[in-house]
Write an enzyme that holds these catalytic residues in place. Structure first.
Site, PDB file in Angstrom:
ATOM      1  N   GLU A  19       0.825  -1.217   0.000  1.00 25.14           N
ATOM      2  CA  GLU A  19       0.000   0.000   0.000  1.00 25.14           C
ATOM      3  C   GLU A  19       0.860   1.268   0.000  1.00 25.14           C
ATOM      4  O   GLU A  19       2.040   1.218   0.373  1.00 25.14           O
ATOM      5  CB  GLU A  19      -0.932   0.006   1.221  1.00 25.14           C
ATOM      6  CG  GLU A  19      -0.193  -0.090   2.553  1.00 25.14           C
ATOM      7  CD  GLU A  19      -0.933   0.567   3.711  1.00 25.14           C
ATOM      8  OE1 GLU A  19      -1.325   1.732   3.567  1.00 25.14           O
ATOM      9  OE2 GLU A  19      -1.068  -0.081   4.760  1.00 25.14           O
ATOM     10  N   LYS A  80      -5.113  10.664   1.375  1.00 24.73           N
ATOM     11  CA  LYS A  80      -5.237   9.298   1.864  1.00 24.73           C
ATOM     12  C   LYS A  80      -6.559   8.768   1.311  1.00 24.73           C
ATOM     13  O   LYS A  80      -7.610   9.355   1.552  1.00 24.73           O
ATOM     14  CB  LYS A  80      -5.237   9.358   3.394  1.00 24.73           C
ATOM     15  CG  LYS A  80      -5.398   8.057   4.107  1.00 24.73           C
ATOM     16  CD  LYS A  80      -5.266   8.284   5.626  1.00 24.73           C
ATOM     17  CE  LYS A  80      -5.827   7.116   6.404  1.00 24.73           C
ATOM     18  NZ  LYS A  80      -5.777   7.342   7.854  1.00 24.73           N
ATOM     19  N   VAL A 100      -5.292   0.342   3.381  1.00 23.07           N
ATOM     20  CA  VAL A 100      -5.552  -1.095   3.284  1.00 23.07           C
ATOM     21  C   VAL A 100      -6.847  -1.332   2.502  1.00 23.07           C
ATOM     22  O   VAL A 100      -6.915  -2.191   1.620  1.00 23.07           O
ATOM     23  CB  VAL A 100      -5.626  -1.725   4.694  1.00 23.07           C
ATOM     24  CG1 VAL A 100      -6.167  -3.147   4.639  1.00 23.07           C
ATOM     25  CG2 VAL A 100      -4.247  -1.700   5.345  1.00 23.07           C
ATOM     26  N   ASP A 132     -15.695   5.632  15.237  1.00 19.71           N
ATOM     27  CA  ASP A 132     -14.714   5.694  14.153  1.00 19.71           C
ATOM     28  C   ASP A 132     -14.227   4.274  13.899  1.00 19.71           C
ATOM     29  O   ASP A 132     -13.477   3.712  14.687  1.00 19.71           O
ATOM     30  CB  ASP A 132     -13.550   6.618  14.547  1.00 19.71           C
ATOM     31  CG  ASP A 132     -12.525   6.780  13.429  1.00 19.71           C
ATOM     32  OD1 ASP A 132     -12.588   6.035  12.429  1.00 19.71           O
ATOM     33  OD2 ASP A 132     -11.650   7.656  13.556  1.00 19.71           O
ATOM     34  N   SER A 134     -12.546   1.829  10.911  1.00 18.53           N
ATOM     35  CA  SER A 134     -11.841   1.901   9.628  1.00 18.53           C
ATOM     36  C   SER A 134     -12.579   1.142   8.524  1.00 18.53           C
ATOM     37  O   SER A 134     -13.104   0.043   8.746  1.00 18.53           O
ATOM     38  CB  SER A 134     -10.439   1.323   9.781  1.00 18.53           C
ATOM     39  OG  SER A 134      -9.794   1.300   8.530  1.00 18.53           O
ATOM     40  N   ASP A 136     -11.143  -0.362   6.388  1.00 20.07           N
ATOM     41  CA  ASP A 136     -10.342  -1.571   6.139  1.00 20.07           C
ATOM     42  C   ASP A 136     -11.136  -2.829   6.509  1.00 20.07           C
ATOM     43  O   ASP A 136     -11.040  -3.858   5.827  1.00 20.07           O
ATOM     44  CB  ASP A 136      -9.062  -1.572   6.993  1.00 20.07           C
ATOM     45  CG  ASP A 136      -8.098  -0.464   6.608  1.00 20.07           C
ATOM     46  OD1 ASP A 136      -8.339   0.227   5.605  1.00 20.07           O
ATOM     47  OD2 ASP A 136      -7.100  -0.300   7.333  1.00 20.07           O
ATOM     48  N   LYS A 153      -2.650  -1.292  15.597  1.00 19.01           N
ATOM     49  CA  LYS A 153      -1.932  -0.416  16.510  1.00 19.01           C
ATOM     50  C   LYS A 153      -2.735  -0.253  17.788  1.00 19.01           C
ATOM     51  O   LYS A 153      -3.952  -0.152  17.745  1.00 19.01           O
ATOM     52  CB  LYS A 153      -1.727   0.961  15.877  1.00 19.01           C
ATOM     53  CG  LYS A 153      -0.624   0.985  14.875  1.00 19.01           C
ATOM     54  CD  LYS A 153      -0.688   2.251  14.065  1.00 19.01           C
ATOM     55  CE  LYS A 153      -1.971   2.332  13.303  1.00 19.01           C
ATOM     56  NZ  LYS A 153      -2.020   1.692  12.021  1.00 19.01           N
TER      57      LYS A 153
HETATM   58  N1  PSU Z   1      -0.674   0.998   9.814  1.00 17.77           N
HETATM   59  C1  PSU Z   1       0.546   1.568   9.806  1.00 17.77           C
HETATM   60  N2  PSU Z   1       0.740   2.717   9.149  1.00 17.77           N
HETATM   61  C2  PSU Z   1      -0.266   3.269   8.432  1.00 17.77           C
HETATM   62  C3  PSU Z   1      -1.537   2.640   8.403  1.00 17.77           C
HETATM   63  C4  PSU Z   1      -1.701   1.525   9.118  1.00 17.77           C
HETATM   64  O1  PSU Z   1       1.474   1.073  10.416  1.00 17.77           O
HETATM   65  O2  PSU Z   1      -0.016   4.304   7.830  1.00 17.77           O
HETATM   66  C5  PSU Z   1      -2.613   3.175   7.524  1.00 17.77           C
HETATM   67  C6  PSU Z   1      -3.086   2.041   6.598  1.00 17.77           C
HETATM   68  O3  PSU Z   1      -3.077   2.526   5.282  1.00 17.77           O
HETATM   69  C7  PSU Z   1      -4.502   1.773   7.051  1.00 17.77           C
HETATM   70  C8  PSU Z   1      -4.915   3.139   7.510  1.00 17.77           C
HETATM   71  O4  PSU Z   1      -5.317   1.257   6.047  1.00 17.77           O
HETATM   72  O5  PSU Z   1      -3.766   3.599   8.214  1.00 17.77           O
HETATM   73  C9  PSU Z   1      -6.147   3.126   8.374  1.00 17.77           C
HETATM   74  O6  PSU Z   1      -6.624   4.414   8.491  1.00 17.77           O
HETATM   75  P1  PSU Z   1      -8.096   4.720   9.050  1.00 17.77           P
HETATM   76  O7  PSU Z   1      -8.040   4.348  10.491  1.00 17.77           O
HETATM   77  O8  PSU Z   1      -8.311   6.180   8.807  1.00 17.77           O
HETATM   78  O9  PSU Z   1      -9.025   3.848   8.247  1.00 17.77           O
HETATM   79 MN    MN Z   2     -11.312   6.348  10.645  1.00 24.07          MN
END
Ligand code: PSU
Ligand code: MN
Length: 293
Positions: A19, A80, A100, A132, A134, A136, A153
């Protein structure tokens, strides 16, 4: 997404998707290109083909050239791109860094079955007050791609994310672990659906399950022991980063990049080293699986 909308330079089942949000928004800008090059080299060493995925001038691209990757990483404020804004970025003809969720969607259109990342997105903490989740997670339930990840994380709610994966019917297989990993930390309170210790065994299951369901799979690969961060030290940095995010009113898709960048600073580079090590280890495992499909 239709196949013809994707510029596909990948080699189907032999490919491993990577990605671009991780590169553009997850690590400091001077680490991004060297990381991308290392990941591609690792995948080639394991006899698979790297396919870095992003949006170039509005065109979802699987298997970006070095020139395209440089252009994307050098373009200021590259957005993003998750499921909800992918079509808007395509329509506007812009570059975009895929998360992702959209990497999975584009990989599917390019017949790629394996994808290596750092951590997937999930359910954020305090979802009772502020929801919130994701995109993903939903993408994993819609597209047949196996994602090799070091879990989520711990800035997210790890246990709630694990529950959501179960609700969505996404199998979680631990590679040489019985615990669902939490990114910088090898374990968590949450478990996996099964443990497998051999990439060949994983390849066999991935093949079977992707065909059976048409949905995704999580292959959970903990950060290498030498690069793990002790939980007590990490939680201090995390608390400070999240307090700052709240004070500055950081929300939505900006939360993860903000928190990662602050963690890298507060830990004096320790979280960055750990992050790079786990992504590299995930790329290796994904390639070992892809080369056996
Ligand atoms: N994990 C990492 N670094 C990142 C991300 C995840 O170690 O930059 C990114 C990935 O691209 C993941 C996104 O899909 O964060 C999720 O963001 P959000 O919570 O806004 O969906
Ligand atoms: Mn989000």
């Amino acid at each position: 997404m239709e196949r013809r909308q994707v510029n596909n330079r990948a080699r189907g089942r032999r490919s491993v998707a990577l990605e671009t949000t991780l590169l553009a928004h997850g690590v400091p800008s001077d680490s991004a290109l060297p990381l991308a090059e290392r990941l591609e080299a690792i995948i080639r060493q394991e006899k698979a083909w790297p396919a870095t995925i992003g949006v170039i001038g509005g065109i979802p691209t699987a298997g970006m050239t070095p020139e395209e990757l440089t252009a994307l990483l050098e373009s200021p404020d590259v957005p993003k791109v998750n499921t909800s804004n992918l079509g808007l970025i395509m329509n506007a003809g812009r570059h975009g860094a895929t998360t992702v969720s959209t990497t999975i969607e584009i990989a599917t259109a390019a017949d790629i079955a394996l994808f290596a990342t750092g951590g997937i997105g999930g359910v954020h903490r305090d979802y009772g007050k502020h929801l919130d989740v994701s995109s993903d997670l939903l993408a994993l339930s819609r597209f047949p791609v196996a994602v090799v990840t070091s879990g989520v994380k711990s800035l997210l709610d790890v246990v709630a994310t694990r529950e959501a994966l179960e609700t969505l019917g996404i199998p979680v297989v631990g590679f040489r672990t019985d615990a669902f990993p939490a990114f910088y930390i090898r374990g968590s309170e949450a478990g996996v659906d099964a443990r497998m210790d051999d990439p060949a065994e994983l390849a066999e299951f991935v093949c079977f399950e992707l065909h059976r369901t048409g949905r995704g799979i999580v292959v959970a690969n903990p950060v290498p022991e030498a690069d793990e961060i002790a939980e007590d030290r990490f939680s201090k940095w995390l608390q400070q980063a999240m307090t700052e995010a709240q004070e500055r009113g950081v929300t939505g898709r900006d939360v993860t990049p903000f928190a990662l960048a602050r963690l890298h600073e507060l830990s004096d580079g320790e979280t960055l080293r750990s992050n790079l090590a786990l992504v590299e280890s995930n790329a290796r495992l994904a390639a070992q699986i892809a080369s056996r499909l």
